[in-house]
Design an enzyme around this catalytic site. Structure first.
Site, PDB file in Angstrom:
ATOM      1  N   ASN A   9       0.888  -1.169  -0.107  1.00 42.42           N
ATOM      2  CA  ASN A   9       0.230   0.152   0.003  1.00 42.42           C
ATOM      3  C   ASN A   9       0.843   1.069   0.080  1.00 42.42           C
ATOM      4  O   ASN A   9       1.586   1.521   0.836  1.00 42.42           O
ATOM      5  CB  ASN A   9      -0.944   0.013   1.136  1.00 42.42           C
ATOM      6  CG  ASN A   9      -1.724   1.142   1.369  1.00 42.42           C
ATOM      7  OD1 ASN A   9      -1.858   2.024   0.419  1.00 42.42           O
ATOM      8  ND2 ASN A   9      -2.354   1.423   2.478  1.00 42.42           N
ATOM      9  N   HIS A  89      -9.256   1.177   5.402  1.00 42.70           N
ATOM     10  CA  HIS A  89      -8.016   1.137   6.017  1.00 42.70           C
ATOM     11  C   HIS A  89      -8.132   2.054   7.289  1.00 42.70           C
ATOM     12  O   HIS A  89      -9.080   2.866   7.300  1.00 42.70           O
ATOM     13  CB  HIS A  89      -7.179   1.711   4.901  1.00 42.70           C
ATOM     14  CG  HIS A  89      -5.777   1.512   5.498  1.00 42.70           C
ATOM     15  ND1 HIS A  89      -5.203   2.622   6.374  1.00 42.70           N
ATOM     16  CD2 HIS A  89      -4.757   0.795   5.376  1.00 42.70           C
ATOM     17  CE1 HIS A  89      -3.941   2.136   6.579  1.00 42.70           C
ATOM     18  NE2 HIS A  89      -3.675   1.085   5.998  1.00 42.70           N
ATOM     19  N   GLU A 137      -4.716  -5.342  11.039  1.00 44.59           N
ATOM     20  CA  GLU A 137      -4.003  -4.293  11.156  1.00 44.59           C
ATOM     21  C   GLU A 137      -4.073  -3.441  12.374  1.00 44.59           C
ATOM     22  O   GLU A 137      -5.061  -2.517  12.412  1.00 44.59           O
ATOM     23  CB  GLU A 137      -3.923  -3.096  10.124  1.00 44.59           C
ATOM     24  CG  GLU A 137      -3.455  -3.872   8.695  1.00 44.59           C
ATOM     25  CD  GLU A 137      -2.856  -2.578   7.720  1.00 44.59           C
ATOM     26  OE1 GLU A 137      -1.983  -2.945   6.844  1.00 44.59           O
ATOM     27  OE2 GLU A 137      -3.334  -1.613   7.860  1.00 44.59           O
ATOM     28  N   GLY A 177       3.786  -2.438  10.402  1.00 45.40           N
ATOM     29  CA  GLY A 177       5.393  -2.885  11.093  1.00 45.40           C
ATOM     30  C   GLY A 177       5.764  -4.057  10.365  1.00 45.40           C
ATOM     31  O   GLY A 177       6.980  -4.230  10.700  1.00 45.40           O
ATOM     32  N   SER A 199       5.201   1.061   4.689  1.00 46.90           N
ATOM     33  CA  SER A 199       6.577   1.846   4.666  1.00 46.90           C
ATOM     34  C   SER A 199       7.778   0.929   4.498  1.00 46.90           C
ATOM     35  O   SER A 199       8.895   1.526   4.095  1.00 46.90           O
ATOM     36  CB  SER A 199       6.578   2.328   6.182  1.00 46.90           C
ATOM     37  OG  SER A 199       6.385   1.550   7.244  1.00 46.90           O
TER      38      SER A 199
HETATM   39  O1  G3P Z   1      -1.803  -0.654   4.838  1.00 43.88           O
HETATM   40  C1  G3P Z   1      -0.623  -1.063   5.272  1.00 43.88           C
HETATM   41  C2  G3P Z   1      -0.248  -0.460   6.302  1.00 43.88           C
HETATM   42  O2  G3P Z   1      -1.397   0.246   7.046  1.00 43.88           O
HETATM   43  C3  G3P Z   1       0.636  -0.856   7.303  1.00 43.88           C
HETATM   44  O3  G3P Z   1       1.852   0.117   7.263  1.00 43.88           O
HETATM   45  O4  G3P Z   1       3.854   1.085   7.281  1.00 43.88           O
HETATM   46  O5  G3P Z   1       3.182  -0.370   8.958  1.00 43.88           O
HETATM   47  O6  G3P Z   1       3.699  -1.221   6.792  1.00 43.88           O
HETATM   48  P1  G3P Z   1       3.266   0.074   7.815  1.00 43.88           P
END
Ligand code: G3P
Length: 218
Positions: A9, A89, A137, A177, A199
């Site tokens: 994403n 999301h 998430e 994460g 990220s």
């Molecule tokens: O949609 C994926 C996201 O919300 C997770 O973000 O940066 O922790 O991989 P991240």
């Protein structure tokens, strides 16, 4: 084509626009089973650029073509090149009625539907809709360096079990994460089909190396 095991994403990260978007797509193309959800404004450009990477819209609305300034229909996202859409999301929470409308439009347009849940309770609510997939998430771990698979493995295992009971055809991804192949391996061990992340790839100095490492955990 099966539902991807790694969904990147790209959010609204500056790294995911213009040449950066193509760089991300090129990196995704090296790892089969990887999909990219670019900023909506990059969707059509990336679809034209090719690379046979499944593209996701980051959101679609439950409106039909016609009036609706600033919204995006599922049919238009599909026409622009999307094979699927994220919905709900943590950064784009939908009211129940809007979620139902978006989901119905996405399903009618033939898009894969990947619904995000921020808790086990929400996972159970979303499973009733029988989407293609649900991503669990925990919001407090999003953007951090500790993977949900280490910080809260139980929520992943519990989400997998709940969805298996309620909607056996719905796949479960986990995210927040997630950065490494080890995290992906742990996700798979917990019963998840794959991972949703941002990220760890988009902000990586070398997105291709990051994706290679992630895919090594499959
Ligand atoms: O949609 C994926 C996201 O919300 C997770 O973000 O940066 O922790 O991989 P991240």
């Amino acid at each position: 084509m099966g539902f991807p095991r790694i969904v990147v994403n790209a959010k609204l990260y500056a790294e995911a626009t213009g040449p950066g978007a193509r760089r991300l797509l090129d990196a995704c193309a090296t790892q089969p089973g990887t999909a990219l959800a670019p900023p909506l404004t990059e969707l059509a450009n990336l679809a034209r650029y090719g690379r046979s990477v499944p593209l996701f819209a980051q959101h679609v609305d439950g409106l039909a073509a016609g009036v609706g300034t600033g919204f995006v229909t599922a049919a238009m996202a599909k026409q622009a090149g999307a094979m699927g859409t994220l919905l709900n999301h943590a950064e784009h929470k939908l009211k129940p009625a809007d979620l139902k409308a978006s989901l119905a439009s996405a399903q009618a347009a033939g898009l894969w539907t990947l619904l995000c849940a921020d808790s086990l309770a929400e996972t159970r609510k979303l499973a009733k809709f029988k989407p293609t997939a649900i991503a669990i998430e925990p919001p407090e771990l999003i953007g951090g360096n500790v993977s949900v698979t280490s910080a809260d493995p139980a929520i992943v295992a519990d989400a997998v079990a709940a969805v298996r009971d309620m909607a056996p055809d719905t796949l479960v991804l986990c995210g927040a994460g997630v950065k490494t192949g080890r995290d992906v391996k742990a996700a798979r061990k917990l019963g998840a089909h794959g991972v949703l992340l941002a990220s760890g790839v988009v902000k990586a100095r070398d997105p291709l190396a990051a994706l290679r490492d992630l895919a090594s955990g499959l």
